[in-house]
Design a protein around this motif. Structure first.
Motif, mmCIF file in Angstrom:
data_model
loop_
_atom_site.group_PDB
_atom_site.id
_atom_site.type_symbol
_atom_site.label_atom_id
_atom_site.label_comp_id
_atom_site.label_asym_id
_atom_site.label_seq_id
_atom_site.Cartn_x
_atom_site.Cartn_y
_atom_site.Cartn_z
ATOM 1 N N VAL A 82 11.631 28.883 -30.908
ATOM 2 C CA VAL A 82 11.211 27.620 -31.525
ATOM 3 C C VAL A 82 10.066 26.957 -30.765
ATOM 4 O O VAL A 82 9.108 26.457 -31.376
ATOM 5 N N THR A 83 10.147 26.953 -29.429
ATOM 6 C CA THR A 83 9.112 26.249 -28.655
ATOM 7 C C THR A 83 7.733 26.877 -28.849
ATOM 8 O O THR A 83 6.719 26.168 -28.852
ATOM 9 N N LEU A 84 7.687 28.210 -29.030
ATOM 10 C CA LEU A 84 6.396 28.881 -29.241
ATOM 11 C C LEU A 84 5.836 28.564 -30.625
ATOM 12 O O LEU A 84 4.644 28.291 -30.777
ATOM 13 N N ILE A 85 6.695 28.590 -31.644
ATOM 14 C CA ILE A 85 6.233 28.260 -33.009
ATOM 15 C C ILE A 85 5.752 26.812 -33.057
ATOM 16 O O ILE A 85 4.715 26.500 -33.653
ATOM 17 N N CYS A 86 6.513 25.937 -32.399
ATOM 18 C CA CYS A 86 6.144 24.521 -32.365
ATOM 19 C C CYS A 86 4.811 24.318 -31.644
ATOM 20 O O CYS A 86 3.998 23.480 -32.044
ATOM 21 N N GLY A 87 4.568 25.113 -30.576
ATOM 22 C CA GLY A 87 3.298 25.023 -29.860
ATOM 23 C C GLY A 87 2.125 25.398 -30.741
ATOM 24 O O GLY A 87 1.067 24.747 -30.710
ATOM 25 N N ILE A 88 2.300 26.428 -31.571
ATOM 26 C CA ILE A 88 1.240 26.829 -32.524
ATOM 27 C C ILE A 88 0.975 25.699 -33.516
ATOM 28 O O ILE A 88 -0.174 25.340 -33.796
ATOM 29 N N ALA A 89 2.051 25.117 -34.039
ATOM 30 C CA ALA A 89 1.908 24.024 -35.022
ATOM 31 C C ALA A 89 1.164 22.843 -34.422
ATOM 32 O O ALA A 89 0.290 22.253 -35.067
ATOM 33 N N ARG A 90 1.470 22.492 -33.172
ATOM 34 C CA ARG A 90 0.793 21.359 -32.529
ATOM 35 C C ARG A 90 -0.699 21.599 -32.389
ATOM 36 O O ARG A 90 -1.508 20.698 -32.622
ATOM 37 N N ILE A 91 -1.066 22.852 -31.995
ATOM 38 C CA ILE A 91 -2.494 23.152 -31.814
ATOM 39 C C ILE A 91 -3.224 23.063 -33.145
ATOM 40 O O ILE A 91 -4.313 22.469 -33.236
ATOM 41 N N TYR A 92 -2.626 23.620 -34.205
ATOM 42 C CA TYR A 92 -3.262 23.520 -35.523
ATOM 43 C C TYR A 92 -3.417 22.066 -35.943
ATOM 44 O O TYR A 92 -4.429 21.671 -36.534
ATOM 45 N N GLU A 93 -2.415 21.262 -35.631
ATOM 46 C CA GLU A 93 -2.485 19.841 -35.993
ATOM 47 C C GLU A 93 -3.597 19.141 -35.226
ATOM 48 O O GLU A 93 -4.333 18.327 -35.769
ATOM 49 N N GLU A 94 -3.751 19.468 -33.937
ATOM 50 C CA GLU A 94 -4.815 18.862 -33.141
ATOM 51 C C GLU A 94 -6.193 19.304 -33.600
ATOM 52 O O GLU A 94 -7.172 18.596 -33.417
ATOM 53 N N MET A 95 -6.274 20.496 -34.215
ATOM 54 C CA MET A 95 -7.561 20.995 -34.720
ATOM 55 C C MET A 95 -7.804 20.577 -36.165
ATOM 56 O O MET A 95 -8.707 21.082 -36.830
ATOM 57 N N PRO A 135 -8.329 26.327 -27.419
ATOM 58 C CA PRO A 135 -7.163 26.381 -28.303
ATOM 59 C C PRO A 135 -6.945 27.737 -28.959
ATOM 60 O O PRO A 135 -5.805 28.127 -29.207
ATOM 61 N N VAL A 136 -8.036 28.469 -29.240
ATOM 62 C CA VAL A 136 -7.902 29.779 -29.896
ATOM 63 C C VAL A 136 -7.193 30.759 -28.953
ATOM 64 O O VAL A 136 -6.324 31.540 -29.372
ATOM 65 N N THR A 137 -7.547 30.718 -27.645
ATOM 66 C CA THR A 137 -6.882 31.565 -26.651
ATOM 67 C C THR A 137 -5.402 31.214 -26.551
ATOM 68 O O THR A 137 -4.539 32.090 -26.457
ATOM 69 N N ALA A 138 -5.108 29.892 -26.580
ATOM 70 C CA ALA A 138 -3.712 29.442 -26.523
ATOM 71 C C ALA A 138 -2.934 29.930 -27.741
ATOM 72 O O ALA A 138 -1.785 30.366 -27.619
ATOM 73 N N ASN A 143 -3.559 32.641 -29.555
ATOM 74 C CA ASN A 143 -3.324 34.083 -29.402
ATOM 75 C C ASN A 143 -2.198 34.355 -28.414
ATOM 76 O O ASN A 143 -1.366 35.249 -28.620
ATOM 77 N N LEU A 144 -2.148 33.544 -27.342
ATOM 78 C CA LEU A 144 -1.093 33.700 -26.339
ATOM 79 C C LEU A 144 0.285 33.420 -26.953
ATOM 80 O O LEU A 144 1.244 34.158 -26.737
ATOM 81 N N PHE A 145 0.380 32.336 -27.735
ATOM 82 C CA PHE A 145 1.649 32.000 -28.386
ATOM 83 C C PHE A 145 2.083 33.113 -29.344
ATOM 84 O O PHE A 145 3.268 33.471 -29.408
ATOM 85 N N LYS A 146 1.127 33.667 -30.094
ATOM 86 C CA LYS A 146 1.468 34.714 -31.068
ATOM 87 C C LYS A 146 1.913 36.001 -30.360
ATOM 88 O O LYS A 146 2.808 36.702 -30.839
ATOM 89 N N GLN A 147 1.287 36.306 -29.209
ATOM 90 C CA GLN A 147 1.744 37.452 -28.417
ATOM 91 C C GLN A 147 3.148 37.196 -27.879
ATOM 92 O O GLN A 147 3.992 38.087 -27.834
ATOM 93 N N LEU A 206 4.433 29.001 -21.964
ATOM 94 C CA LEU A 206 4.139 27.609 -22.303
ATOM 95 C C LEU A 206 3.222 26.974 -21.263
ATOM 96 O O LEU A 206 2.285 26.234 -21.608
ATOM 97 N N TYR A 207 3.477 27.246 -19.968
ATOM 98 C CA TYR A 207 2.613 26.693 -18.919
ATOM 99 C C TYR A 207 1.201 27.248 -19.018
ATOM 100 O O TYR A 207 0.215 26.517 -18.865
ATOM 101 N N LEU A 208 1.076 28.555 -19.285
ATOM 102 C CA LEU A 208 -0.246 29.173 -19.401
ATOM 103 C C LEU A 208 -1.005 28.594 -20.592
ATOM 104 O O LEU A 208 -2.219 28.351 -20.516
ATOM 105 N N ALA A 209 -0.295 28.330 -21.689
ATOM 106 C CA ALA A 209 -0.928 27.711 -22.857
ATOM 107 C C ALA A 209 -1.433 26.305 -22.528
ATOM 108 O O ALA A 209 -2.504 25.898 -22.984
ATOM 109 N N LYS A 210 -0.660 25.560 -21.709
ATOM 110 C CA LYS A 210 -1.112 24.227 -21.285
ATOM 111 C C LYS A 210 -2.426 24.309 -20.526
ATOM 112 O O LYS A 210 -3.314 23.461 -20.688
ATOM 113 N N VAL A 211 -2.552 25.339 -19.685
ATOM 114 C CA VAL A 211 -3.794 25.534 -18.922
ATOM 115 C C VAL A 211 -4.968 25.768 -19.870
ATOM 116 O O VAL A 211 -6.034 25.157 -19.737
ATOM 117 N N TYR A 212 -4.757 26.633 -20.873
ATOM 118 C CA TYR A 212 -5.844 26.937 -21.815
ATOM 119 C C TYR A 212 -6.220 25.706 -22.640
ATOM 120 O O TYR A 212 -7.399 25.485 -22.946
#
Length: 468
Positions: A245-258, A227-230, A232-236, A215-221
């Motif tokens: 749940v937190t990883l799935i939610c992180g993916i959903a947030r990025i898609y929403e922001e895009m 966002p695409v790197t983030a 891929n990181l969440f999916k890995q 989650l911290y590494l995704a925040k950096v990206y």
């Protein structure tokens, strides 16, 4: 504490009333700066330009957008950019709100001392005098060093001393303790050294696979606008931690922001399969259904939140709107009354009165709508949407000058909204001021390129100018 989005259909109902030149120094800086971001991003790879999304996001005519150009979400999250200008110049131009005399900047006031209330300090001085501490001595005691780091980082908010302690401690641990690498990464992130933070988090992940580190590494990206790197990181991460749940939610947030709302909704549904009491997922799915003209389904999601014990102004506001658009008029006003009763500040009260104004427009009571929008401005004098809607009502009464003044105020408060610009263009065209009308129509087209009425108006004005 998370809150809910209050803005609703904003102004959609009201409109119906009728190459980069860089010098050599700049290029050298771009090459040498590790944190530099590409000036022009490829479509669908940037959060700075959400309009480039390939997901076919909603238009501003259906769903109101924030100043950064993203559709308003169903949930207010930490570090969201909904209220923050993206540049310093924008921050300076941003009007002061009723609650503060300062413009909203991206850095100030974001990091609050988390444990101040729980830490009892001595009347003679601070609990721990950091300037007198021998950090090298404490770094050799791992258990004590970790507690001391937490105190310095979270309570004192002294990132420099925290980083010094973490560096000494990880050296003492012979660079084998993943926890200290994560803490160094957090310090680098706070200091804005994102590439250094990325190295630390990656090194920590090699030693110990942890959800928090991902989650911290995704925040950096995300801060580096990748966002695409983030994603891929969440999916890995999901491959290693299935159903987290937190990883799935992180993916959903990025898609929403895009602006890829459909993909975001799918991932929020996956969140609910794992945790059916996840407030953010329920709220965002409900909001998406509301803006997809399915208020009855949105009502079910908001009722679910009510059953779970969420009891606040925003929820009753959304329930009232869903009831109104689903034609359940018996519950509409009582929900808004409860929302007004539960409002904690003037901005929330203003949002509820604004939505009551829309209800009044919907039932045809223009006088009530006028009073509601006036009450909105009494509670929040920077409410651009209310200025716009009052201007439309004044236009209907034939008060041209009042309408013009209100529209100018609305467009200066919210230049990212297309409605005030379009309404001002229509008004100016009616009174024969073609130059101002053309300027305003251009601003409307810039804010919302797909608005058909603006394009027709521009076409008419160009024909006028061609005849002249």
């Amino acid at each position: 504490q998370a809150a809910w989005s209050l803005k609703t259909r904003a102004l959609t109902e009201m409109v119906y009333v009728d190459e980069i030149d860089m010098d050599e120094e700049g290029i050298a800086e771009m090459i040498l700066d590790e944190n530099a971001i590409a000036q022009v991003a490829r479509p669908g790879t940037s959060l700075k330009l959400p309009g480039t999304s390939q997901g076919g996001g909603p238009s501003p005519a259906v769903r109101p957008v924030t100043q950064s150009g993203r559709p308003i979400t169903g949930f207010v999250r930490p570090s969201t950019q909904s209220g923050r200008p993206s540049t310093v110049e924008q921050a300076i131009k941003t009007p002061r709100t009723a609650l503060t005399a300062r413009p909203i900047t991206s850095a100030s006031g974001r990091y609050v001392r988390l444990g101040t209330a729980s830490m009892l300090t001595n009347p003679d001085g601070p609990f721990i005098n950091l300037s007198r501490l021998n950090l090298a001595k404490y770094a050799q005691k791992p258990k004590l060093a970790k507690a001391l780091f937490e105190y310095i980082f979270h309570h004192e908010n002294d990132v420099k001393n925290a980083l010094d302690l973490a560096a000494l401690a990880t050296e003492h641990a012979q660079f084998k303790d993943w926890w200290w690498k994560v803490q160094i990464g957090k310090c680098y992130y706070r200091l804005g050294l994102y590439r250094e933070a990325e190295k630390q988090f990656k090194s920590a992940l090699k030693q110990q696979d942890m959800v928090d580190t991902v989650l911290y590494l995704a925040k950096v990206y995300l801060r580096l606008d990748q966002p695409v790197t983030a994603l891929n990181l969440f999916k890995q991460g999901l491959d290693r931690f299935p159903g987290e749940v937190t990883l799935i939610c992180g993916i959903a947030r990025i898609y929403e922001e895009m602006n890829n709302i459909s993909s975001a909704a799918e991932y929020y549904k996956d969140v609910l399969k794992q945790d059916n009491t996840h407030v953010e997922a329920i709220a965002c799915i409900g909001s998406n259904h509301f803006y997809s003209d399915q208020p009855e389904i949105a009502l079910r999601f908001y009722r679910r939140l009510l059953q779970m014990g969420v009891y606040n102004c925003q929820l009753f506001n959304n329930l009232g709107l869903c009831c109104f658009y689903a034609q359940q008029y018996d519950m509409t006003l009582s929900s808004f009354e409860r929302a007004l009763f539960l409002a904690e500040n003037e901005e929330e009260t203003a949002d509820v009165w604004y939505n009551l104004g829309h209800v009044a427009v919907g039932i045809g009571d223009v006088n009530l709508a006028y009073q509601c929008f006036k009450l909105t401005l009494v509670n929040n004098n920077d409410y651009a949407e209310a200025y716009n809607n009052l201007a439309v009502l004044e236009m209907r009464k034939g008060h041209i000058e009042q309408a013009r003044a209100l529209l100018l105020t609305a467009s200066s408060l919210a230049p990212h909204m297309y409605e005030p610009h379009f309404n001002f263009a229509v008004l100016s065209e009616k009174v024969g001021d073609l130059q101002r009308s053309y300027t305003a129509a251009q601003k409307s087209e810039e804010a919302f390129p797909g608005h058909v009425d603006t394009q027709q108006l521009l076409k008419q004005l160009k024909q006028h100018f061609a005849m002249l």
